[in-house]
Design a protein around this motif. Structure first.
Motif, PDB file in Angstrom:
ATOM      1  N   LEU A 104       0.806  -1.220   0.000  1.00 47.24           N
ATOM      2  CA  LEU A 104       0.000   0.000   0.000  1.00 47.24           C
ATOM      3  C   LEU A 104       0.840   1.270   0.000  1.00 47.24           C
ATOM      4  O   LEU A 104       0.327   2.354  -0.303  1.00 47.24           O
ATOM      5  N   ALA A 105       2.109   1.156   0.332  1.00 48.60           N
ATOM      6  CA  ALA A 105       2.956   2.343   0.463  1.00 48.60           C
ATOM      7  C   ALA A 105       3.010   3.186  -0.809  1.00 48.60           C
ATOM      8  O   ALA A 105       2.874   4.420  -0.734  1.00 48.60           O
ATOM      9  N   PRO A 106       3.192   2.608  -2.009  1.00 47.91           N
ATOM     10  CA  PRO A 106       3.216   3.462  -3.219  1.00 47.91           C
ATOM     11  C   PRO A 106       1.906   4.213  -3.433  1.00 47.91           C
ATOM     12  O   PRO A 106       1.916   5.406  -3.783  1.00 47.91           O
ATOM     13  N   ALA A 107       0.770   3.526  -3.228  1.00 44.91           N
ATOM     14  CA  ALA A 107      -0.525   4.182  -3.404  1.00 44.91           C
ATOM     15  C   ALA A 107      -0.712   5.300  -2.383  1.00 44.91           C
ATOM     16  O   ALA A 107      -1.218   6.384  -2.712  1.00 44.91           O
ATOM     17  N   LEU A 108      -0.293   5.059  -1.142  1.00 44.67           N
ATOM     18  CA  LEU A 108      -0.420   6.089  -0.118  1.00 44.67           C
ATOM     19  C   LEU A 108       0.486   7.280  -0.424  1.00 44.67           C
ATOM     20  O   LEU A 108       0.101   8.438  -0.196  1.00 44.67           O
ATOM     21  N   ALA A 109       1.671   7.015  -0.957  1.00 40.54           N
ATOM     22  CA  ALA A 109       2.582   8.108  -1.309  1.00 40.54           C
ATOM     23  C   ALA A 109       1.992   8.966  -2.420  1.00 40.54           C
ATOM     24  O   ALA A 109       2.047  10.207  -2.358  1.00 40.54           O
ATOM     25  N   VAL A 110       1.418   8.331  -3.435  1.00 40.75           N
ATOM     26  CA  VAL A 110       0.791   9.083  -4.524  1.00 40.75           C
ATOM     27  C   VAL A 110      -0.412   9.865  -4.016  1.00 40.75           C
ATOM     28  O   VAL A 110      -0.621  11.035  -4.382  1.00 40.75           O
ATOM     29  N   PHE A 111      -1.211   9.240  -3.144  1.00 40.10           N
ATOM     30  CA  PHE A 111      -2.385   9.908  -2.575  1.00 40.10           C
ATOM     31  C   PHE A 111      -1.983  11.156  -1.788  1.00 40.10           C
ATOM     32  O   PHE A 111      -2.600  12.223  -1.941  1.00 40.10           O
ATOM     33  N   CYS A 112      -0.946  11.038  -0.982  1.00 37.57           N
ATOM     34  CA  CYS A 112      -0.512  12.179  -0.179  1.00 37.57           C
ATOM     35  C   CYS A 112       0.103  13.273  -1.056  1.00 37.57           C
ATOM     36  O   CYS A 112      -0.158  14.466  -0.844  1.00 37.57           O
ATOM     37  N   ALA A 113       0.881  12.867  -2.061  1.00 41.24           N
ATOM     38  CA  ALA A 113       1.603  13.853  -2.872  1.00 41.24           C
ATOM     39  C   ALA A 113       0.696  14.607  -3.823  1.00 41.24           C
ATOM     40  O   ALA A 113       0.874  15.813  -4.034  1.00 41.24           O
ATOM     41  N   PHE A 114      -0.290  13.907  -4.389  1.00 39.91           N
ATOM     42  CA  PHE A 114      -1.089  14.522  -5.449  1.00 39.91           C
ATOM     43  C   PHE A 114      -2.512  14.879  -5.040  1.00 39.91           C
ATOM     44  O   PHE A 114      -3.241  15.463  -5.833  1.00 39.91           O
TER      45      PHE A 114
END
Length: 274
Positions: free
Chosen positions: A15-25
């Motif tokens: 889930l880390a990549p999806a969470l990173a994209v969610f937070c960044a964008f």
């Protein structure tokens, strides 16, 4: 115990990549917009948005335009999608490819196409000048923007309608036909209820796209009174960051509300369509 810990770590890692994209964008830009709209205090910008006639007119015009585009898109795409899904044509693949070709165009290109069609030197103006002696120019108005939004909205809905139409139970239509129902009654009582979840989902996404589309409006004219252009003007020309941020939040709330209603009516279909 170790298996459970390993499984939890695996889920967190996946889930880390999806969470990173969610937070960044999404999350961080939203927080930045909320902070910007709260200057000098948390209510001044929103009070101005809700009381200033120019901003209200821009919001209402954008909603009305998006609703008109959504309604026209659903009607045209339902007719075309059902026809393509139920007819075997010699050049069907080519026709579907041509109808969905606008998906490859950005908003700026669509805007230029509208200008070439209905601008001052466009095809419509040349024909009307020859037939009536008057040049019809509407590319730089809400009518031109409606045409541009319609152009890039229809392909999305046609694809959805065609996918939903292929899943319709033909036996229900045969049963209605055997009971003496007319083609119109079959369409209203059998086909439309089956297509309704897909149409609601596609309509919500179409509305959301029209509400926030910027490239086409920017290409046609900078004085079009729609909310994306108003936000752009406030931010770049007037340096009014707080109002621009507040208008962005209002636009987002309207869009999210429509998507939430559609999701509650159709389940996860909206997310899948988007």
């Amino acid at each position: 115990m170790q298996d459970s810990t390993f499984s939890t770590r695996t889920r967190v890692f996946l889930l880390a990549p999806a969470l990173a994209v969610f937070c960044a964008f999404w999350l961080l830009p939203l927080v930045a917009l909320l902070q910007a709209s709260a200057v000098p205090n948390a209510f001044t910008a929103y009070r101005e948005v809700l009381t200033n006639s120019r901003y209200l007119h821009s919001l209402l015009a954008t909603i009305a335009l998006s609703l008109a585009v959504t309604a026209a898109t659903l009607v045209l795409s339902t007719i075309a999608g059902l026809f393509l899904a139920r007819r075997e044509l010699p050049a069907k693949r080519l026709l579907v490819a041509l109808l969905t070709f606008p998906l490859a165009f950005p908003g700026v290109v669509v805007g230029f196409m509208v200008i070439m069609l209905a601008g001052r030197q466009g095809l419509v103006g040349a024909i009307s000048l020859r037939l009536t002696g008057d040049r019809w120019v509407f590319a730089y108005s809400l009518s031109g923007l409606f045409l541009g939004y319609l152009y890039f909205s229809i392909p999305r809905v046609i694809v959805t309608v065609m996918a939903a139409a292929t899943k319709l139970d033909a036996s229900l239509e045969e049963a209605a036909r055997s009971l003496g129902a007319s083609p119109w009654r079959i369409f209203i009582d059998v086909v439309m209820p089956a297509l309704m979840p897909a149409l609601i989902a596609a309509g919500a996404v179409c509305f959301a796209t029209a509400m926030g589309a910027f490239g086409t409006a920017f290409t046609l004219a900078t004085d079009l009174d729609v909310l994306p252009m108003t936000i752009y003007t406030e931010f770049t020309l007037n340096a009014n960051l707080a109002t621009a941020a507040a208008l962005s939040i209002v636009l987002g709330l309207v869009t999210w509300a429509v998507l939430a209603v559609a999701r509650s009516l159709t389940g996860a279909t909206v997310a899948a369509t988007a």
